[in-house]
Design a protein around this motif. Structure first.
Motif, PDB file in Angstrom:
ATOM      1  N   VAL A 105     -11.662  18.379  -3.475  1.00 28.28           N
ATOM      2  CA  VAL A 105     -11.924  18.302  -2.037  1.00 28.28           C
ATOM      3  C   VAL A 105     -13.175  19.132  -1.762  1.00 28.28           C
ATOM      4  CG1 VAL A 105     -11.018  18.646   0.289  1.00 28.28           C
ATOM      5  CG2 VAL A 105      -9.442  18.135  -1.600  1.00 28.28           C
ATOM      6  N   LEU A 153      -6.881  20.042   4.697  1.00 27.42           N
ATOM      7  CA  LEU A 153      -8.084  20.358   5.472  1.00 27.42           C
ATOM      8  C   LEU A 153      -8.040  21.788   6.001  1.00 27.42           C
ATOM      9  CD1 LEU A 153      -8.530  17.033   7.481  1.00 27.42           C
ATOM     10  CD2 LEU A 153      -9.613  17.707   5.328  1.00 27.42           C
ATOM     11  N   VAL A 158     -12.648  23.120   7.474  1.00 31.56           N
ATOM     12  CA  VAL A 158     -13.559  22.022   7.830  1.00 31.56           C
ATOM     13  C   VAL A 158     -14.723  22.555   8.654  1.00 31.56           C
ATOM     14  CG1 VAL A 158     -13.752  19.824   9.047  1.00 31.56           C
ATOM     15  CG2 VAL A 158     -11.651  20.380   7.806  1.00 31.56           C
ATOM     16  N   CYS A 165     -13.672  11.803   6.500  1.00 28.04           N
ATOM     17  CA  CYS A 165     -13.156  12.039   5.148  1.00 28.04           C
ATOM     18  C   CYS A 165     -13.432  10.785   4.337  1.00 28.04           C
ATOM     19  CB  CYS A 165     -11.649  12.293   5.182  1.00 28.04           C
ATOM     20  SG  CYS A 165     -11.162  13.918   5.766  1.00 28.04           S
ATOM     21  N   SER A 186     -12.982   5.464   4.033  1.00 30.22           N
ATOM     22  CA  SER A 186     -13.216   6.620   4.896  1.00 30.22           C
ATOM     23  C   SER A 186     -12.447   6.479   6.190  1.00 30.22           C
ATOM     24  CB  SER A 186     -14.717   6.777   5.198  1.00 30.22           C
ATOM     25  OG  SER A 186     -15.211   5.638   5.892  1.00 30.22           O
ATOM     26  N   MET A 189     -12.072  12.176  11.549  1.00 32.49           N
ATOM     27  CA  MET A 189     -11.292  13.404  11.501  1.00 32.49           C
ATOM     28  C   MET A 189     -10.033  13.331  12.349  1.00 32.49           C
ATOM     29  SD  MET A 189     -12.850  15.050   9.269  1.00 32.49           S
ATOM     30  CE  MET A 189     -11.781  16.487   9.368  1.00 32.49           C
ATOM     31  N   ALA A 192      -7.650  11.668  10.143  1.00 36.85           N
ATOM     32  CA  ALA A 192      -7.364  12.546   9.006  1.00 36.85           C
ATOM     33  C   ALA A 192      -6.312  13.592   9.367  1.00 36.85           C
ATOM     34  CB  ALA A 192      -8.650  13.224   8.540  1.00 36.85           C
ATOM     35  N   ILE A 235     -11.947  13.781  -2.380  1.00 38.09           N
ATOM     36  CA  ILE A 235     -12.095  13.637  -0.931  1.00 38.09           C
ATOM     37  C   ILE A 235     -13.316  14.450  -0.524  1.00 38.09           C
ATOM     38  CG2 ILE A 235     -11.059  13.988   1.341  1.00 38.09           C
ATOM     39  CD1 ILE A 235      -8.318  13.882   0.003  1.00 38.09           C
ATOM     40  N   LEU A 237     -15.863  15.492   2.624  1.00 41.44           N
ATOM     41  CA  LEU A 237     -16.078  15.516   4.060  1.00 41.44           C
ATOM     42  C   LEU A 237     -17.574  15.403   4.340  1.00 41.44           C
ATOM     43  CD1 LEU A 237     -13.154  16.540   3.813  1.00 41.44           C
ATOM     44  CD2 LEU A 237     -13.588  17.943   5.830  1.00 41.44           C
TER      45      LEU A 237
END
Length: 263
Positions: A105, A153, A158, A165, A186, A189, A192, A235, A237
């Protein structure tokens, strides 16, 4: 409100299936309609944006997709798309029962982190029985267990400019002379952090089968099935996905599907 929500879900599912089904059918007669800047494709894109805006306006940020009872699970979860990736790294991990698997991540986060499957299984979990609606027109109810993406997250932190994401996957789709393109998807947020958005490692009280995305897939219960990426390895961001593969936010989106597939 329940009657309105159910009817709206059926309407949006049918509409999205009808539009995206042009590409799924694989019929050459429709290819010109899906080329960039063609009026039909532009109309489909406008409808997608309208659906996105309408769902955000009409449905609460944490409104839940319908959940079902165990008695309503009447069949195994139907596999679709990739069911047995031949990526060399994936095959090695599978051979070792995913003991060496790590979920990376990173991107616009404060603390880039990787998680083993065991670490993910030891985090607080959510179990939900939901209906998977495929753009091809079929649906299937299954029980999913996994860690809420929001928990991940929160751990990595974040950054304020992160908007999406992006799920990078092990399965490779045909790319002709390019040698194949890794599947990716994708979500924004808001989705997510939705309570039902989970990284699922379990299905119907057993470990997630390979055919259904082992070791890890995302469940985004307010969207169509192709948004729920399987075989996730990373993943990331990002603020924009314009420079990722075809720039549309997902493998199928790069081939003409809607990015926002809300139901």
């Amino acid at each position: 409100m329940k009657r309105f929500s159910a009817g709206r879900r059926r309407f949006l599912t049918a509409g999205a299936a009808g539009a995206a089904g042009l590409t799924l059918a694989g019929c050459d007669v429709f290819d010109p309609l899906l080329r960039p800047n063609h009026p039909v494709r532009n109309a489909m894109s406008s409808a997608n944006e309208l659906t996105y805006s309408a769902q955000r306006a009409l449905i609460g940020r944490e409104a839940l997709a319908k959940e079902f009872s165990e008695s309503e699970i009447r069949q195994g979860m139907r596999p679709n798309g990739s069911t047995d990736p031949n990526n060399v790294e994936y095959m090695f991990l599978r051979q070792a029962d995913f003991v060496l698997y790590r979920l990376q991540v990173d991107g616009l986060v404060d603390t880039p982190t990787s998680y083993s499957l065991e670490q993910l299984r030891n985090m607080p979990a959510r179990t939900q029985i939901t209906r998977h609606d495929c753009v091809e027109g079929w649906s299937c109810i299954a029980k999913w267990t996994g860690v809420p993406l929001a928990a991940i997250l929160d751990e990595v932190g974040v950054q304020s400019n992160a908007r999406y994401c992006v799920f990078h996957c092990y399965d490779i789709y045909s790319g002709g002379l390019s040698g194949g393109v890794p599947y990716y998807e994708s979500i924004d947020m808001l989705d997510a952090r939705h309570p039902q958005t989970i990284l699922a490692y379990g299905m119907n009280d057993a470990a997630l089968p390979v055919a259904n995305g082992a070791p890890l897939r995302v469940r985004v219960e307010r969207q169509l099935g192709y948004k729920m990426a399987k075989y996730i390895q990373r993943i990331k961001l990002v603020e924009s996905f314009a420079q990722i593969h075809g720039g549309k936010g997902g493998y199928w989106e790069d081939h003409g599907y809607d990015w926002y597939a809300g139901i």
